[in-house]
Design a protein around this motif. Structure first.
Motif, short mmCIF file in Angstrom:
data_model
loop_
_atom_site.label_atom_id
_atom_site.label_comp_id
_atom_site.label_asym_id
_atom_site.label_seq_id
_atom_site.Cartn_x
_atom_site.Cartn_y
_atom_site.Cartn_z
N MET A 58 -0.60 -1.07 -11.36
CA MET A 58 -0.28 0.14 -12.13
C MET A 58 1.16 0.56 -11.90
O MET A 58 1.85 0.99 -12.83
CB MET A 58 -1.25 1.27 -11.76
CG MET A 58 -1.22 2.45 -12.70
SD MET A 58 -1.49 2.03 -14.44
CE MET A 58 -3.23 1.57 -14.43
N ARG A 59 1.65 0.41 -10.68
CA ARG A 59 3.06 0.75 -10.43
C ARG A 59 3.97 -0.14 -11.28
O ARG A 59 4.96 0.33 -11.84
CB ARG A 59 3.39 0.58 -8.94
CG ARG A 59 2.66 1.58 -8.03
CD ARG A 59 3.34 1.63 -6.66
NE ARG A 59 2.53 2.33 -5.66
CZ ARG A 59 1.98 1.73 -4.60
NH1 ARG A 59 2.15 0.43 -4.40
NH2 ARG A 59 1.28 2.44 -3.73
N GLY B 175 0.80 -1.23 0.00
CA GLY B 175 0.00 0.00 0.00
C GLY B 175 0.82 1.26 0.00
O GLY B 175 0.58 2.19 -0.77
N ASN B 176 1.81 1.33 0.88
CA ASN B 176 2.58 2.56 1.03
C ASN B 176 3.89 2.53 0.26
O ASN B 176 4.73 3.40 0.43
CB ASN B 176 2.83 2.86 2.51
CG ASN B 176 3.71 1.81 3.17
OD1 ASN B 176 4.17 0.88 2.52
ND2 ASN B 176 3.93 1.96 4.46
N GLY B 177 4.08 1.49 -0.56
CA GLY B 177 5.28 1.42 -1.38
C GLY B 177 6.53 0.98 -0.65
O GLY B 177 7.62 0.99 -1.22
N MET C 165 -3.61 -0.78 -7.84
CA MET C 165 -2.55 0.22 -7.67
C MET C 165 -1.18 -0.44 -7.78
O MET C 165 -0.26 0.08 -8.44
CB MET C 165 -2.71 0.94 -6.33
CG MET C 165 -1.56 1.89 -5.97
SD MET C 165 -1.23 3.19 -7.20
CE MET C 165 -2.49 4.39 -6.73
N ALA D 42 -7.06 4.06 -2.57
CA ALA D 42 -5.62 3.79 -2.49
C ALA D 42 -4.79 5.06 -2.60
O ALA D 42 -3.63 5.08 -2.19
CB ALA D 42 -5.21 2.80 -3.58
N VAL D 43 -5.35 6.12 -3.17
CA VAL D 43 -4.61 7.36 -3.36
C VAL D 43 -4.72 8.29 -2.15
O VAL D 43 -3.95 9.23 -2.00
CB VAL D 43 -5.12 8.09 -4.62
CG1 VAL D 43 -4.38 9.37 -4.86
CG2 VAL D 43 -5.02 7.17 -5.83
N ILE E 150 1.43 7.62 -12.66
CA ILE E 150 0.96 6.30 -12.22
C ILE E 150 -0.38 6.43 -11.54
O ILE E 150 -1.32 5.68 -11.80
CB ILE E 150 2.00 5.66 -11.27
CG1 ILE E 150 3.23 5.24 -12.06
CG2 ILE E 150 1.39 4.48 -10.51
CD1 ILE E 150 4.39 4.76 -11.21
N THR E 151 -0.48 7.42 -10.66
CA THR E 151 -1.69 7.55 -9.88
C THR E 151 -2.86 7.99 -10.75
O THR E 151 -3.98 7.49 -10.60
CB THR E 151 -1.47 8.53 -8.72
OG1 THR E 151 -0.23 8.22 -8.08
CG2 THR E 151 -2.57 8.43 -7.72
N ASP F 45 -3.47 -2.18 -2.60
CA ASP F 45 -4.63 -2.27 -3.50
C ASP F 45 -4.13 -2.94 -4.78
O ASP F 45 -3.16 -2.46 -5.40
CB ASP F 45 -5.13 -0.85 -3.77
CG ASP F 45 -6.24 -0.81 -4.81
OD1 ASP F 45 -7.39 -0.59 -4.42
OD2 ASP F 45 -5.95 -0.98 -6.02
N TYR G 151 -1.60 9.32 -0.68
CA TYR G 151 -1.13 8.31 0.28
C TYR G 151 0.33 7.98 -0.02
O TYR G 151 0.74 7.98 -1.18
CB TYR G 151 -2.00 7.06 0.14
CG TYR G 151 -1.82 6.05 1.25
CD1 TYR G 151 -2.45 6.22 2.47
CD2 TYR G 151 -1.04 4.93 1.07
CE1 TYR G 151 -2.29 5.30 3.49
CE2 TYR G 151 -0.87 4.00 2.09
CZ TYR G 151 -1.50 4.19 3.30
OH TYR G 151 -1.34 3.28 4.30
N PRO G 152 1.13 7.68 1.02
CA PRO G 152 2.51 7.27 0.75
C PRO G 152 2.56 6.15 -0.31
O PRO G 152 1.77 5.21 -0.25
CB PRO G 152 2.99 6.74 2.11
CG PRO G 152 2.18 7.51 3.11
CD PRO G 152 0.83 7.71 2.46
N GLY G 153 3.46 6.30 -1.25
CA GLY G 153 3.55 5.33 -2.34
C GLY G 153 2.70 5.70 -3.54
O GLY G 153 2.71 5.02 -4.56
N THR G 154 1.95 6.80 -3.40
CA THR G 154 1.19 7.36 -4.53
C THR G 154 1.47 8.86 -4.57
O THR G 154 2.09 9.41 -3.66
CB THR G 154 -0.33 7.17 -4.39
OG1 THR G 154 -0.85 8.08 -3.41
CG2 THR G 154 -0.67 5.74 -3.98
N PHE H 44 4.44 0.76 -15.00
CA PHE H 44 5.23 1.95 -15.34
C PHE H 44 6.72 1.71 -15.16
O PHE H 44 7.50 2.65 -15.09
CB PHE H 44 4.77 3.14 -14.49
CG PHE H 44 3.58 3.83 -15.09
CD1 PHE H 44 3.75 4.85 -16.00
CD2 PHE H 44 2.29 3.43 -14.78
CE1 PHE H 44 2.67 5.48 -16.58
CE2 PHE H 44 1.20 4.04 -15.34
CZ PHE H 44 1.38 5.07 -16.25
#
Lengths: 372, 372
Positions: free
Chosen positions: A141-142, A62-64, A138, B129-130, B248-249, A135, B88-91, A145
């Protein structure tokens, strides 16, 4: 598969015969065969290499910043190293991160056996609110890219763009390579006829394991696990009562699993298999873990409550913990026998831990690449 | 509702008559009535107080630290203050955080109108998620372990335990209190007959707004918005091309909305209403925002591309931006007229920003409280 009976002629026939007789209703200890590979997720070097990167890639959270490796670190025995895993920010896990060493051999995943494949385990961990909290779309989608991933997913899976379901396939394929190398395990070398591979203490420990102590009843076969569930009365983790978030997260898990309200409101300890079956008799039962690679996977038990192998042996020697329903009895082993048992348990691990370096992760496309 | 026509006898009849004639097919500007309250979410002081706490409570997010207030800060005009929200972190978000000032009056939420109530907006933002990336049941479980919340949800909603759906109700109720106080707005006081409430420049600006400039065509009624959608050609946000995560987002959002692949693969700018309708004619259309409280909600436009009101007026004076489909024409206003228009826009805001302090948040239960 090479089993104890197959090598009887090359080793101490008397010793083997003794415990084979005592426990002849269970599969004997044996050397691991190559792990089973699902028909729908064949192994290729390219898939494994992709899975290796994804295993370390925080994009799948979620937070990368919560990749698989956040809770499964090579230098922590492919677990977290601490008694209880840390969980996603804003939560606090309530269980030990199980090692993924030899997870390829289990027919179900997680301590309560709630998934039946490594593929679904990876998906569940990456998406679960307590672990990756990602998610799915999401995360996907990452991946889409990242030019290197676009190229590699296409090569491995034939799709135009990376699909997150394939990420779990690749990670599972990679995990199936994180397995014991028998040529480095004293026990396996001993089985293969190299009598000096195990110390005399370990050989005595093996006899106790198979005979007097009856460990083989549940810890049997090549995996040294019957993959069944038992409540052996492991005490609560000491740190469990320090932070209310543990309790919140545990009860959330129960709630998620759909247990009755009175259970999750009063479930102040881990109910294990009950999460899956909702059968009261299954409260506190956990799947028998493999004893292979034990040297590298401390601390022990589903909540990390026991910190070394001597503690584990002493725990069983005392007949298990309070509330156990597994039918354990005090073993009455003296100190020398307990030490022998520990020596044997250590002989089930490779001489060196399986350490793999973190791979270099591919870069997200630059802005100008987007415009092409 | 008090409208312009209702106060004609008490003010400058000539001035009002002029612009009323020019735009008599649209609702005239007026003072806001109390906001509409849904039948299924009545207002009570207790509910509002609960919603106030929840608005600031990070428990309602995935990582425990992204409350509503993360993107809607009182001292940033109840938006983020930066052109584009942080995500959100990661987005990385790709739009300006819309102010929630007077959001009570909109019949749909988000810049593209994808939800039709504040209740569903809160849920969507907390779970998306964003934004909050929260798992509904995890958020709920966190609430259930806060004794004060258990007490207050029971008092307000009659349930034994807090339910996360009720959290959105409470937050929406709180947001319905974040509205303009007409007694503090020069324009409303002027409408009420206090001729000196607006400067001469603002009065001239009002005439331009209603007449020559035609702003009233879309910015009309008490909300100063027709709540319809237009593409006025707002230029891309400068920072949009700095970090690939923006792209991406944005594409994730399009993907989530189910647009065809060729659209989200080439959608390098915000497609607005198209996200909802998937009609090509709706690309780049955004809902007309209210012009009330504009003094406190800079920067402007859906992506924060214009930093002050003079820029906004100049943008319209030039006939809008590239690719606009709203039918805007260059206005030909001279600098003095533009300054008058800005003076009027400023007169649509309260004299002081609506600042509310962060409430004290209740504590999670202690360990001993769990055991009771």
């Amino acid at each position: 598969m090479k089993t104890l009976s197959a090598i009887l002629t090359g080793a101490s026939a008397l010793a083997f015969a003794t415990f084979a007789l005592a426990q002849d209703d269970v599969p004997p200890l044996a050397t691991l065969s190559p792990p089973p590979i699902p028909d729908d997720n064949r192994m290729t070097p390219e898939k494994i290499a992709l899975g290796e990167q994804l295993f370390w890639d925080g994009r799948l959270s979620g937070n990368g910043s919560m990749p698989c490796s956040a809770c499964h670190l090579p230098d922590a025995g492919w677990g977290t190293g601490s008694p209880i895993s840390f969980g996603y920010p804003g939560t606090q896990h309530w269980r030990n991160s199980q090692t993924i060493l030899n997870s390829a051999y289990y027919n179900k995943g997680f301590w309560e056996g709630s998934v039946t494949s490594l593929e679904s385990q990876a998906k569940g961990a990456a998406g679960g609110a307590v672990a990756g909290n990602g998610d799915g779309s999401m995360m996907e989608m990452r991946l889409r890219f990242v030019p290197d991933y676009v190229r590699d997913f296409k090569k491995v899976f034939g799709t135009e763009w990376p699909q997150v379901a394939h990420a779990w396939d690749a990670i599972a394929a990679y995990e199936r390579t994180i397995v014991t190398d028998a040529s480095k395990v004293p026990f396996d070398r001993y089985l293969a006829g190299e009598e000096s591979a195990m110390t005399e203490s370990a050989v005595r420990g093996m006899e106790i394991f198979n005979g007097e102590a009856g460990c083989i009843s549940c810890h049997n076969g090549a995996l040294v696990s019957d993959q069944r569930f038992y409540n052996i009365g492991v005490p609560p983790a000491a740190e469990f009562s320090e932070d209310p978030l543990y309790q919140i997260t545990l009860r959330w898990e129960l709630y998620q699993k759909g247990v009755p309200e009175d259970v999750y409101r009063n479930g102040d300890n881990d109910l294990g298999l009950y999460h899956v079956t909702k059968q009261p008799k299954d409260k506190g039962k956990f799947r028998t873990p493999s004893l292979r690679e034990l040297r590298w996977t401390e601390p022990y038990m589903h909540n990390g409550a026991l910190s070394d192998l001597a503690d584990v042996v002493a725990f069983y020697n005392g007949g298990g913990g309070e509330g156990q329903t597994a039918g354990l009895q005090p073993l009455g082993l003296n100190e020398a026998q307990q030490a022998d048992l520990v020596a044997f348990l250590e002989a089930l691990s490779m001489d060196e831990p399986l350490l793999l370096d973190e791979p270099e992760l591919p870069e997200t496309a630059t802005w100008s690449e987007f415009q092409q």
